[in-house]
Design a protein around this motif. Structure first.
Motif: not given
Length: 186
Positions: A78-90
């Motif tokens: 089990t993953h004990k951390m949170a995952k955050l994915v950020v996509t930025a577009t110009a």
């Protein structure tokens, strides 16, 4: 005992592998990374694979009464951390995204290596977590692992060729839960 993970996900035992007792059963607990101590801190710079994987605290305790066996035992982590994915577009005259940083992150937690319990996130050192840096394209995607927590105020900074843009979250803040993936597109 420190096992290493191969490319297929199979675990390779240490040079002196552990053995089951001749009678009775054993419980097996495992965690990743093997260097996780009773205090665990995610890496500030998660732009390279090594630091990202070293920030992925995982725990397994699904084997509670295993008798001696010659077959493979499957551990469920089990993953004990949170995952955050950020996509930025110009857009609006921006031609390149050079850096994406999470702000106000409490990067440290206590960790019980026997039960897998993780404590409340605390601040130690920098509160930044870098997802992407040195980019030069019109879009960029970065991922980071952070302890479960609620972040209020300046949460995300995106640096472009036109300067930084900061995104804030008003009170009561944004909650990030363990073993959960969050995706943000900006």
């Amino acid at each position: 005992y420190d096992y290493t993970r191969g490319t297929s996900g199979a675990m390779t035992p240490p040079d002196t592998p552990p053995y089951y007792p001749t009678s009775g059963t054993v419980g097996i607990v495992a965690y990743h990374p093997s260097t996780a101590g009773t205090t665990f801190t995610v890496e500030e710079d998660q732009t390279n694979e090594t630091n990202y994987h070293n920030s992925d605290l995982m725990f397994s305790n699904n084997i509670t009464a295993q008798a001696k066996t010659s077959s493979t035992v499957n551990l469920t982590f089990t993953h004990k951390m949170a995952k955050l994915v950020v996509t930025a577009t110009a857009g609006d005259g921006v031609t390149s995204i050079t850096r994406i940083t999470l702000k106000q992150v409490a990067r440290q937690v206590s960790f019980d290596q026997t039960t897998g319990a993780v404590g409340t996130a605390t601040t130690s050192g920098s509160t930044d977590v870098i997802l992407l840096q040195d980019g030069s394209a019109a879009s960029g995607t970065g991922a980071a692992l952070i302890p479960a927590q609620t972040i209020t105020g300046d949460v995300l900074e995106i640096v472009t060729d036109k300067g930084p843009a900061t995104y804030s979250v008003a009170s009561p803040g944004k909650a990030f839960a363990a073993n959960t993936k969050y995706t943000i597109s900006v």
